[in-house]
Motif scaffolding. Structure first.
Motif, mmCIF file in Angstrom:
data_model
loop_
_atom_site.group_PDB
_atom_site.id
_atom_site.type_symbol
_atom_site.label_atom_id
_atom_site.label_comp_id
_atom_site.label_asym_id
_atom_site.label_seq_id
_atom_site.Cartn_x
_atom_site.Cartn_y
_atom_site.Cartn_z
ATOM 1 N N LYS A 15 0.854 -1.192 0.000
ATOM 2 C CA LYS A 15 0.000 0.000 0.000
ATOM 3 C C LYS A 15 0.879 1.227 0.000
ATOM 4 O O LYS A 15 1.790 1.338 0.831
ATOM 5 C CB LYS A 15 -0.907 0.005 1.228
ATOM 6 C CG LYS A 15 -2.094 -0.862 1.024
ATOM 7 C CD LYS A 15 -3.181 -0.560 2.017
ATOM 8 C CE LYS A 15 -4.379 -1.402 1.628
ATOM 9 N NZ LYS A 15 -5.115 -1.941 2.667
ATOM 10 N N LEU A 16 0.635 2.148 -0.942
ATOM 11 C CA LEU A 16 1.455 3.346 -1.049
ATOM 12 C C LEU A 16 0.558 4.560 -1.294
ATOM 13 O O LEU A 16 -0.466 4.445 -1.966
ATOM 14 C CB LEU A 16 2.410 3.229 -2.234
ATOM 15 C CG LEU A 16 3.734 2.505 -2.012
ATOM 16 C CD1 LEU A 16 4.517 2.513 -3.303
ATOM 17 C CD2 LEU A 16 4.520 3.175 -0.910
ATOM 18 N N ASP A 17 0.972 5.707 -0.754
ATOM 19 C CA ASP A 17 0.287 6.947 -1.085
ATOM 20 C C ASP A 17 0.997 7.578 -2.270
ATOM 21 O O ASP A 17 2.135 8.021 -2.157
ATOM 22 C CB ASP A 17 0.320 7.914 0.107
ATOM 23 C CG ASP A 17 -0.813 7.643 1.060
ATOM 24 O OD1 ASP A 17 -1.723 6.872 0.671
ATOM 25 O OD2 ASP A 17 -0.801 8.190 2.171
ATOM 26 N N LEU A 18 0.347 7.584 -3.420
ATOM 27 C CA LEU A 18 0.952 8.156 -4.617
ATOM 28 C C LEU A 18 0.221 9.442 -5.002
ATOM 29 O O LEU A 18 -0.966 9.569 -4.716
ATOM 30 C CB LEU A 18 0.854 7.166 -5.779
ATOM 31 C CG LEU A 18 1.620 5.850 -5.608
ATOM 32 C CD1 LEU A 18 1.427 4.993 -6.840
ATOM 33 C CD2 LEU A 18 3.089 6.117 -5.352
ATOM 34 N N PRO A 19 0.911 10.367 -5.663
ATOM 35 C CA PRO A 19 0.198 11.543 -6.170
ATOM 36 C C PRO A 19 -0.894 11.109 -7.126
ATOM 37 O O PRO A 19 -0.753 10.084 -7.811
ATOM 38 C CB PRO A 19 1.279 12.338 -6.914
ATOM 39 C CG PRO A 19 2.572 11.771 -6.488
ATOM 40 C CD PRO A 19 2.340 10.393 -5.982
ATOM 41 N N MET A 20 -1.957 11.888 -7.192
ATOM 42 C CA MET A 20 -3.116 11.460 -7.966
ATOM 43 C C MET A 20 -2.785 11.234 -9.435
ATOM 44 O O MET A 20 -3.245 10.263 -10.036
ATOM 45 C CB MET A 20 -4.205 12.517 -7.842
ATOM 46 C CG MET A 20 -5.537 12.004 -8.227
ATOM 47 S SD MET A 20 -6.842 12.829 -7.350
ATOM 48 C CE MET A 20 -6.827 14.398 -8.080
#
Lengths: 246, 181
Positions: B43-48
């Motif tokens: 799970k990663l937070d990526l730019p939209m």
């Protein structure tokens, strides 16, 4: 961006347009007819009442050559009645504008035509007493400023005008709740020119914001309509072929 | 939405939670593991803008699943939506996301969630009415309304400005009229 002004008319521009409105005056001095761009004025013979454009009437008033007869709706009694209409009878919409029948006029070549609202007199002494015309706010401000001695009970009138403005602005703000992002509009019947100029930025901002949020659904709707149109065109083509066959 | 619209660019750079469905070699730098492989299920937070590109692309073999699956970003998760349903006026949207509505609209293009969209629309409407009240109330910006006004997102700030400018221009005209007589 060439012009830094927001879209729509500025208050000063609205007021400028309003100065074209005809008002009734009682001249105090004789004055021959004037050949103006908007047509010639009738010669002024005291004490006959006559109508002049607002800007000329205010000019003459300042020079003490004429008195202005305020329109019938600019009396405390009429304003009280309008305020009552506005608060009791039209709680969700604005009180109705005056119904002004179009009048037959002749242009410079003698051809007759029908003049409608902005070119028909709505602020003369013969106007409807219980309805606010399009330019009510500007004209009452200007008359109270230039000719407050001609208006009956100017302080009471000022106060009533302020009340009316508050009530109507609150209604405009309430209109927001009826808006939606799907392009449905809202009715602004009977709203004055200055009120429109004042609320335009806010109302269009709300509509634009709603539309932006609803963009995905709008896109879906457009696609669907496009598809339906395609289908219909296909069907029509089929029909044409059938016709040719028979 | 314009190419040079700063607000649109800022909206697109907000983080979106993504889950990788496949092992991707060479993308390890996204989680601080330079040169490594991103394992499936990470799970990663990526730019939209990146997340959306990865979500619409598939693996090399036909029929393979998408590269990543997207999730609702924190500002649009059920907790916030419930709070907005309860009382739109008390939620600090700016703390959620500075471009809350733009983000919402963008996410709604990806997920077709009618309930969330309706909540966003009614929130915007209710808050717009409140904004108009605050913009017309001269004490609003300093007194009791300060808290609410701090929580406005960018769209709402522009709306506040528009609602404030209109009456101000009319007042200026009235004063001008008095001065010139």
């Amino acid at each position: 961006m060439a012009l830094p002004n927001p879209p729509g008319l500025l208050p000063a521009e609205v007021a400028f347009l309003c100065e074209m409105e005809q008002v009734t005056i009682v001249p105090r001095q004789r004055l021959d007819r004037l050949d103006l761009l908007g047509g010639t004025t009738r010669p002024l013979i005291p004490p006959q009442k006559t109508t002049l454009p607002l800007w000329l009437a205010i000019l003459l008033k300042r020079q003490r050559r004429a008195n202005i007869v305020p329109p019938p709706w600019l009396y405390p009694e009429s304003l009280e009645e309008i305020l009552e209409l506005e608060t009791k009878h039209f709680q969700d919409s604005f009180s109705l504008p005056p119904t002004i029948p179009p009048t037959r006029q002749a242009d410079f070549a003698g051809k007759s035509f029908y003049a409608t609202t902005p070119f028909v007199e709505s602020c003369t002494a013969s106007a409807t007493p219980n309805a606010l015309p399009y330019h009510w706010y500007e004209i009452s401000e200007m008359l109270l400023e230039a000719a407050s001695d001609d208006v009956a009970q100017p302080d009471r009138v000022r106060q009533l005008l302020r009340d009316l403005r508050e009530v109507r602005l609150a209604k405009i703000r309430k209109e927001v709740e009826t808006l939606a992002g799907d392009g449905e509009g809202t009715r602004l019947d009977g709203v004055g020119a200055m009120e429109l100029s004042e609320s335009r930025g806010f109302l269009t901002g709300v509509i634009g914001g709603l539309r932006k949020i609803d963009a995905s659904r709008e896109q879906a709707r457009r696609d669907r309509e496009e598809e339906e149109r395609e289908n219909r065109r296909d069907n029509d083509d089929d029909d044409d072929e059938d016709d040719e066959m028979t | 939405m314009s190419y040079y619209d700063v607000d649109a660019i800022l909206t697109d750079s907000q983080k979106l939670p993504c889950t990788f469905e496949l092992d991707v070699p060479g993308l390890g730098f996204l989680e601080g593991n330079v040169g490594g492989t991103v394992k499936a299920g990470t799970k990663l937070d990526l730019p939209m803008w990146l997340g959306i590109m990865l979500a619409v692309s598939t693996g090399n073999t036909p029929g393979s699943s998408q590269l990543v699956t997207l999730d609702f970003p924190t500002p649009l998760q059920q907790r916030v939506i419930n709070a907005l349903k309860a009382d739109p006026r008390t939620v600090d949207l700016r703390a959620q996301a500075p471009h809350f509505y733009a983000l919402g609209a963008r996410i709604m293009e990806l997920f077709d969630d009618r309930a969330v969209l309706d909540t966003l629309l009614s929130t915007f409407k209710l808050r717009a009415a409140e904004i108009a009240d605050q913009a017309l109330n001269p004490r609003g910006a300093l007194g009791e309304g300060a808290e609410f006004l701090r929580g406005l997102d960018e769209t709402e700030r522009q709306l506040f400005k528009a609602a404030h400018e209109g009456p101000k221009a009319v007042r200026a005209w009235t004063l001008d009229l008095k001065k010139n007589t």
